[in-house]
Structures are given as C-alpha cells and as structure tokens.
Design an enzyme around this catalytic site. Structure first.
Site, PDB file in Angstrom:
ATOM      1  N   CYS A 197       2.768  -7.202  -3.635  1.00 40.97           N
ATOM      2  CA  CYS A 197       2.783  -5.936  -2.877  1.00 40.97           C
ATOM      3  C   CYS A 197       2.407  -4.710  -3.714  1.00 40.97           C
ATOM      4  O   CYS A 197       1.846  -3.760  -3.189  1.00 40.97           O
ATOM      5  CB  CYS A 197       4.112  -5.729  -2.173  1.00 40.97           C
ATOM      6  N   LYS A 231      16.307 -12.787   0.281  1.00 39.88           N
ATOM      7  CA  LYS A 231      15.867 -11.392   0.160  1.00 39.88           C
ATOM      8  C   LYS A 231      15.678 -10.844   1.568  1.00 39.88           C
ATOM      9  O   LYS A 231      14.888 -11.366   2.348  1.00 39.88           O
ATOM     10  CB  LYS A 231      14.553 -11.326  -0.622  1.00 39.88           C
ATOM     11  N   ARG A 280       8.031  -5.627   6.505  1.00 37.73           N
ATOM     12  CA  ARG A 280       8.085  -6.943   5.874  1.00 37.73           C
ATOM     13  C   ARG A 280       8.955  -7.944   6.655  1.00 37.73           C
ATOM     14  O   ARG A 280       9.392  -8.944   6.117  1.00 37.73           O
ATOM     15  CB  ARG A 280       8.644  -6.800   4.457  1.00 37.73           C
ATOM     16  N   LYS A 300      19.622 -10.414  -2.386  1.00 41.79           N
ATOM     17  CA  LYS A 300      19.150  -9.042  -2.532  1.00 41.79           C
ATOM     18  C   LYS A 300      18.991  -8.393  -1.166  1.00 41.79           C
ATOM     19  O   LYS A 300      18.406  -9.017  -0.294  1.00 41.79           O
ATOM     20  CB  LYS A 300      17.799  -9.073  -3.252  1.00 41.79           C
ATOM     21  N   SER A 344      17.387  -0.271  -5.462  1.00 46.48           N
ATOM     22  CA  SER A 344      17.114   1.151  -5.661  1.00 46.48           C
ATOM     23  C   SER A 344      17.907   2.066  -4.738  1.00 46.48           C
ATOM     24  O   SER A 344      18.439   3.090  -5.172  1.00 46.48           O
ATOM     25  CB  SER A 344      15.619   1.403  -5.498  1.00 46.48           C
TER      26      SER A 344
HETATM   27  C1  PBG Z   1       8.651  -6.645  -4.500  1.00 45.29           C
HETATM   28  C2  PBG Z   1      10.023  -6.142  -4.735  1.00 45.29           C
HETATM   29  C3  PBG Z   1      10.754  -5.138  -4.049  1.00 45.29           C
HETATM   30  C4  PBG Z   1      11.951  -4.964  -4.761  1.00 45.29           C
HETATM   31  C5  PBG Z   1      11.932  -5.865  -5.818  1.00 45.29           C
HETATM   32  N1  PBG Z   1      10.752  -6.603  -5.766  1.00 45.29           N
HETATM   33  C6  PBG Z   1      10.400  -4.291  -2.901  1.00 45.29           C
HETATM   34  C7  PBG Z   1      10.141  -4.852  -1.584  1.00 45.29           C
HETATM   35  O1  PBG Z   1      10.308  -6.037  -1.299  1.00 45.29           O
HETATM   36  O2  PBG Z   1       9.702  -4.053  -0.762  1.00 45.29           O
HETATM   37  C8  PBG Z   1      13.032  -3.968  -4.439  1.00 45.29           C
HETATM   38  C9  PBG Z   1      13.864  -3.513  -5.580  1.00 45.29           C
HETATM   39  C10 PBG Z   1      14.675  -2.294  -5.339  1.00 45.29           C
HETATM   40  O3  PBG Z   1      14.714  -1.710  -4.234  1.00 45.29           O
HETATM   41  O4  PBG Z   1      15.337  -1.858  -6.296  1.00 45.29           O
HETATM   42  N2  PBG Z   1       8.433  -7.353  -3.346  1.00 45.29           N
END
Ligand code: PBG
Length: 325
Positions: free
Chosen positions: A123, A196, A218, A249, A275
């Site tokens: 991504c 995830k 997504r 996650k 984050s």
């Molecule tokens: C990549 C990825 C993401 C995160 C980690 N790897 C973003 C997403 O899936 O949009 C998020 C990490 C975070 O928010 O700290 N796919």
C-alpha cells in the site's frame, strides 16, 4: 476462597512493596518493538503531525535512531518505507535499491545487534494505495501473492532479520514461507499480521506512510471489527502456513481477541498498539487532560495482561526511559 472479613483484598495493596510482590503483569522493554518510517533523501527527520515524537527519517538519520534504540535496549524495530515513485504494481517495494532495502542494509551495517523487521505490504508503494494488485476496482488476491513473495525475498536479501506481512491476502504466509525456504532463508522468522482489522485507528499512520487508499477502503481484505471467531480462523491458517509469531492489530479495541488467541494457540502473540491509539493519548496529554506516562503504561500493561508477548508501539522509546527511572 474465604470471604470477608477473613479475606481482605486491601491487605496486599497497603504499600508499594506488597503490591510489587503480588503484581501479575510486568511491562518490560524486552516486550517492545519500535516502528519507524524511512524516506529518500539525506539528513531529514520530518515531523509527523498526528504522531508527535515520530518522524519520517532519511536513511542516515534512521541509522542514528536505530543506535538510540539499541542503547535503550529495545530489541527491535519494524520499518515502513515511503518510496520515491508509486505505480500500479508497487515496483519499489521489491526493488534492490528501494528505500527499505537501503535502510535495512544501513542499519544492519551500523547496528547489527538491533533486530530489523520489515513490514511486507504494497500500500505504501502503489499509486492507488491498496495492498494488492487492482483490476476494475477490485483488489486481486492470487496475483498479489507473487509480488509479496518478491518483496519478502528482496527484504531478506537486503538483510532483514524477520518479515511481517501486513497485506491480509489469503494464503500469503504459505507462499512466502516456501519461497524463503527455497532460497535458503529457512531461519528467517515470519511475524504474520494474522488478525488485522479494517480499523479507523490507522488514520495517523496513513499520513506517516502516505498510504491512504485513493478509492474505497480496505474492508474487502482486512477483517470486519465485530468478528472474533473469524480472527481465530485467520490465526489458525497462518500458523498452518508457517507463521512464527501471530499478530492482532489494533490492540486496545481488540484485547478480547488477543486473549482468545493466546488461550487457543501455544504461539508467541504480538499486538500492534497502532497510530490512532498513540495519537489519542498524545493529544489528550498535550491538552493536559491525562497523564501521558501513566495512561500509556496502563494501556500497554493491559495489552500484555490480555496475552500479548510482544507489543509494537510508538511509545517504546518513552517506555524504556520511564521504566528506567
Ligand atoms: C500497511 C500497514 C498499516 C499499518 C501497519 N501496516 C496501515 C493500513 O493497513 O492501512 C498501520 C499501523 C498503525 O496505524 O500504526 N498495510
């Protein structure tokens, strides 16, 4: 168990020494992985506004940051790259001189003792911002697997100690494991982002990694937040396919999932304190509404208490300092 007034739970809370003796969960620097973002260029550390204290580092500054992690005794980092150019197939993700490949070589050269984990996903590298190949507005599963294999091999050739596929395509752990083994990288572990979720808590990260999807969302590949049985099925699949560590996650809204995964499978469990979870604490603390250290330590301890062995967190450096005092 005896009842009041024979049993008085407050007896064991009367002072800090008693509390220390009966404390069930201890947060340690040993548990933590610190995520970092790397960009092309030289001598830059650009502030990420929604993630105070986090930066987009150029490779030279990333190496300095890696030195600091090692000196704080943080076991490892996970790296996210921001490419020079994005295209339909995320070409820089598996290019020999891509940003991650350069970063891994530089860190392993300067700070070999630090564990370098790479996030394997497309991504950040695709112009449409999705984690796979897009055709007619759809993210294709099987054709994406080939690219994820190429990306994984390229990271490992650059010297990555572990890879962490985060794309959520079906079957990717198996094909990546096979490819690594075929190339002689049978000793490289895989930390799978197994459960995830399609979460709104990734907002600040998408600013940091410049990876917001340009259309849609997504939800056709990341998990639906209300589901936990499905998370167990995802974890079981990844373990069958060869995952060494399974991840849940985000962490805070999914403590029940972390707990169930830990109880169900005898495997190392990682949790990503993402984050948005970091940004909420930072923002409220900046306003003086909460005590950052106490809230962050409480949150991270709860993630560990739920069953996580490993926590990926932007608080890792702060925790190392707080626990040291
Ligand atoms: C990549 C990825 C993401 C995160 C980690 N790897 C973003 C997403 O899936 O949009 C998020 C990490 C975070 O928010 O700290 N796919």
């Amino acid at each position: 168990m005896s009842e009041f007034p024979i049993y008085r739970p407050r007896r064991m809370r009367a002072n800090e020494n008693l509390r220390r003796l009966v404390r069930e969960t201890r947060l340690s620097v040993d548990d933590l992985i610190y995520p970092m973002f790397v960009v092309h260029g030289e001598n830059t550390a650009t502030n990420i506004s929604s993630m105070p204290g986090c930066y987009q580092y150029s490779v030279d500054r990333l190496v300095e940051a890696a030195r600091e992690l090692a000196s704080l005794k943080i076991p490892g980092t996970i790296l996210f790259g921001i490419p020079e150019n994005k295209d339909e197939f995320g070409t820089e993700a598996y290019s020999d001189d891509g940003i991650i490949q350069q970063a891994v070589r530089a860190i392993k050269d300067a700070v070999p003792e630090l564990l370098v984990i790479t996030d394997v996903c497309l991504c950040e590298y695709t112009d449409h911002g999705h984690c796979g190949i897009v055709e007619k507005g759809e993210v294709l599963n099987d054709p994406t697997l080939d690219l994820l294999v190429k990306e994984s091999l390229s990271h490992v050739r650059a010297g990555a100690d572990m890879i962490a596929p985060s794309d959520m395509m079906d079957g990717r752990i198996g094909v990546i494991r096979d490819a690594l083994d075929d190339e002689g990288y049978d000793a490289i572990p895989i930390m799978a982002y197994s459960a995830k979720y399609a979460s709104a808590f990734y907002g600040p990260f998408r600013e940091a990694a410049e990876s917001a999807p340009q259309f849609g969302d997504r939800r056709t590949y990341q998990m639906d937040p209300p589901n936990s049985e499905e998370a167990l099925r995802e974890v079981a699949l990844d373990i069958d396919e060869g995952a060494d560590i399974v991840m849940v996650k985000p962490a805070l809204s999914y403590l029940d999932v972390i707990h169930q995964v830990k109880l169900e499978f005898q495997m190392p469990v990682a949790a990503y304190n993402v984050s948005g979870e970091y940004a909420m604490i930072k923002a409220a603390a900046q306003k003086g509404w909460i005590d950052e250290e106490r809230v962050a330590v409480e949150v991270l301890t709860s993630i560990k208490r739920a069953g996580a062995d490993i926590i990926l967190t932007y608080f890792a450096k702060s925790v190392a300092e707080w626990l040291d005092n």
